[in-house]
Design an enzyme around this catalytic site. Structure first.
Site, PDB file in Angstrom:
ATOM      1  N   HIS A 196      -9.082   5.260   2.293  1.00  0.00           N
ATOM      2  CA  HIS A 196      -7.806   5.647   1.667  1.00  0.00           C
ATOM      3  C   HIS A 196      -7.456   7.121   1.845  1.00  0.00           C
ATOM      4  CE1 HIS A 196      -8.685   1.766  -0.251  1.00  0.00           C
ATOM      5  NE2 HIS A 196      -7.371   1.648  -0.209  1.00  0.00           N
ATOM      6  N   ARG A 220     -25.983  13.558  17.688  1.00  0.00           N
ATOM      7  CA  ARG A 220     -25.824  12.212  17.102  1.00  0.00           C
ATOM      8  C   ARG A 220     -24.646  11.458  17.709  1.00  0.00           C
ATOM      9  NH1 ARG A 220     -26.529  14.210  10.879  1.00  0.00           N
ATOM     10  NH2 ARG A 220     -28.743  13.766  10.727  1.00  0.00           N
ATOM     11  N   GLN A 267      -6.817   8.342   4.488  1.00  0.00           N
ATOM     12  CA  GLN A 267      -5.728   8.292   5.481  1.00  0.00           C
ATOM     13  C   GLN A 267      -4.382   7.985   4.852  1.00  0.00           C
ATOM     14  OE1 GLN A 267      -7.671   5.939   9.083  1.00  0.00           O
ATOM     15  NE2 GLN A 267      -8.663   5.576   7.133  1.00  0.00           N
ATOM     16  N   ARG A 268      -4.384   7.530   3.608  1.00  0.00           N
ATOM     17  CA  ARG A 268      -3.128   7.130   2.967  1.00  0.00           C
ATOM     18  C   ARG A 268      -2.657   8.131   1.926  1.00  0.00           C
ATOM     19  NH1 ARG A 268      -3.606   0.985   1.287  1.00  0.00           N
ATOM     20  NH2 ARG A 268      -3.330   1.784  -0.808  1.00  0.00           N
ATOM     21  N   ARG A 298     -24.770   7.434  13.048  1.00  0.00           N
ATOM     22  CA  ARG A 298     -24.320   7.323  11.653  1.00  0.00           C
ATOM     23  C   ARG A 298     -22.855   6.899  11.635  1.00  0.00           C
ATOM     24  NH1 ARG A 298     -27.288  11.058   8.385  1.00  0.00           N
ATOM     25  NH2 ARG A 298     -29.405  11.081   9.216  1.00  0.00           N
ATOM     26  N   ILE A 308       1.487   3.075   6.865  1.00  0.00           N
ATOM     27  CA  ILE A 308       0.755   3.960   7.773  1.00  0.00           C
ATOM     28  C   ILE A 308       0.315   3.181   9.016  1.00  0.00           C
ATOM     29  CG2 ILE A 308      -0.067   5.446   5.913  1.00  0.00           C
ATOM     30  CD1 ILE A 308      -2.865   4.179   6.363  1.00  0.00           C
ATOM     31  N   ASP A 309       0.238   1.836   8.901  1.00  0.00           N
ATOM     32  CA  ASP A 309      -0.299   1.011   9.992  1.00  0.00           C
ATOM     33  C   ASP A 309       0.612   0.965  11.221  1.00  0.00           C
ATOM     34  OD1 ASP A 309      -2.173   0.502   8.076  1.00  0.00           O
ATOM     35  OD2 ASP A 309      -1.656  -1.598   7.778  1.00  0.00           O
ATOM     36  N   GLY A 311       0.834  -1.213   0.000  1.00  0.00           N
ATOM     37  CA  GLY A 311       0.000   0.000   0.000  1.00  0.00           C
ATOM     38  C   GLY A 311       0.863   1.254   0.000  1.00  0.00           C
TER      39      GLY A 311
HETATM   40  O1  F6P Z   1      -1.441  -1.825   4.879  1.00  0.00           O
HETATM   41  C1  F6P Z   1      -1.865  -0.534   4.658  1.00  0.00           C
HETATM   42  C2  F6P Z   1      -3.346  -0.493   4.408  1.00  0.00           C
HETATM   43  O2  F6P Z   1      -3.676   0.844   4.165  1.00  0.00           O
HETATM   44  C3  F6P Z   1      -4.209  -1.073   5.526  1.00  0.00           C
HETATM   45  O3  F6P Z   1      -4.365  -0.192   6.578  1.00  0.00           O
HETATM   46  C4  F6P Z   1      -5.472  -1.401   4.787  1.00  0.00           C
HETATM   47  O4  F6P Z   1      -6.207  -2.438   5.385  1.00  0.00           O
HETATM   48  C5  F6P Z   1      -4.957  -1.851   3.467  1.00  0.00           C
HETATM   49  O5  F6P Z   1      -3.704  -1.253   3.282  1.00  0.00           O
HETATM   50  C6  F6P Z   1      -5.851  -1.516   2.308  1.00  0.00           C
HETATM   51  O6  F6P Z   1      -5.288  -2.056   1.168  1.00  0.00           O
HETATM   52  P1  F6P Z   1      -5.779  -1.734  -0.300  1.00  0.00           P
HETATM   53  O7  F6P Z   1      -5.453  -0.307  -0.569  1.00  0.00           O
HETATM   54  O8  F6P Z   1      -5.000  -2.651  -1.146  1.00  0.00           O
HETATM   55  O9  F6P Z   1      -7.251  -1.979  -0.302  1.00  0.00           O
END
Ligand code: F6P
Length: 342
Positions: free
Chosen positions: A272, A163, A274-275, A266, A127-128, A10
């Site tokens: 993503h 909420r 977060q990435r 809710r 990021i994990d 990722g």
């Molecule tokens: O390993 C990083 C990560 O962002 C995880 O937190 C998440 O579960 C996974 O990748 C998501 O992967 P993909 O982008 O392949 O769906």
């Protein structure tokens, strides 16, 4: 020397800063040449290359993603995968390869180093924050900041509407992002994979909070958290590395909370978001330090190593120290989060 670099798994904010640092250090300090392989191990197997120069890697410090792109390919599951990697490294007359990746990529690098004697140095990237043998991976700080900012925003709207808002965050098997992001964003309950979800405890805690006069609540749930009651967990698909595909837990939890408490509930999934985007200053500095040390290790021929952060000191560790198990959340930090539940 001639060295290659690839980014696998990722993507992660700070990856481009590593590439920039590896190239700058290798070219300027050692007079070496660097070749980038595209899309992780796929590029090495299929000879997809990009020359990297100080010029072409300039201006990358703030840029998210990876200019080399990435994939989740596992060469050990492909026809002659490791052999093709060796052939293409020879074709480009490479002395060594720098592998920037997470849990799966580092595992593959370890196998290539041990079983195929390739000259490798790893840089931990996720990021994990769940890679063993390093205190921190770059990208984690950025993800935590994104969660904190999202929770700030969810607070104002939750409060306006009375909420309960559930925020699902990523981090796969480890609760680092959920716990740190949740503490920073003032979450009223945080659910992590390291501790099975006790629905009654969550519901009681929310009811207690509302009974003392708060009309809204923020719940953070890690995508990989599981209910203690096995039958409540959804069925999951499995990907190429044998990992279950996550996502959707926030929605399930919100339904339970709404039904059991009677409060309008809710869910929001950050996914993503977060990435993506620019790395924080912390991640830019860490990624740059990792990249410079990785280049130094290659030039010292210290192969089979991974750069790591111990405290605030940069060290190298055997790649084998980083594989086979994950670095799970420090539950002492979770105990701090618990002080603010309910
Ligand atoms: O390993 C990083 C990560 O962002 C995880 O937190 C998440 O579960 C996974 O990748 C998501 O992967 P993909 O982008 O392949 O769906």
């Amino acid at each position: 020397m001639r060295l290659g670099i690839l980014t696998g798994g990722g993507d992660c904010p700070g990856t481009n800063a590593v590439i920039r640092a590896v190239v700058r250090r290798s070219v300027k300090e050692y007079g070496s040449e660097v070749v980038g392989f595209l899309e992780g191990f796929r590029g090495v197997m299929e000879n997809m290359v990009m020359p990297l120069t100080m010029h072409s890697t300039g201006g990358l410090i703030h840029r998210g993603g990876t200019i080399l792109r990435t994939s989740r390919i596992n060469p050990f599951k492909m026809e002659r995968g490791p052999e093709r990697i060796k052939e293409n490294m020879d074709k480009h007359r490479l002395d060594a390869l720098i592998v920037v990746g997470g849990e799966d990529t580092v595992q593959v690098a370890n196998q290539l180093y041990n079983e195929h004697k390739l000259n490798l140095v790893c840089v931990p990237k996720t990021i994990d924050n769940d890679i063993n043998a390093t205190d921190v991976t770059f990208g984690f700080d950025t993800a935590v900041n994104i969660v904190a900012e999202a929770l700030d925003r969810l607070h104002t709207t939750a409060e306006s509407h009375n909420r309960v808002l559930v925020c699902e965050v990523i981090g796969r098997n480890a609760g680092w992002i959920a716990c740190y992001g949740g503490i920073a964003g003032g979450a009223d309950f945080i659910l992590v994979p390291e501790k099975p979800i006790n629905l009654a405890a969550v519901i009681n805690s929310i009811k207690q909070r509302h009974a003392r006069g708060r009309d809204f609540s923020i719940v953070v749930v890690a995508e990989g958290a599981k209910f203690d009651d096995e039958s409540a967990n959804p069925e999951r698909e499995v990907d190429a590395h044998g990992h279950i595909k996550l996502g959707g837990l926030g929605e399930i939890l919100a339904k339970h909370i709404g039904k059991e408490t009677g409060f309008e509930t809710r869910s929001t999934t950050l996914g993503h978001i977060q990435r993506g985007g620019s790395p924080t200053a912390f991640d830019r500095v860490l990624a740059t330090r990792y990249g410079v040390l990785a280049a130094d290790l290659v030039h010292q021929k210290k192969y089979g190593t991974m750069v790591a952060l111990h405290g605030n000191t940069l060290v190298d560790v055997p790649i084998s120290d980083a594989v086979n198990s994950l670095k799970m959340l420090d539950m002492d930090v979770y105990k701090v989060a618990e002080v603010f539940f309910g």
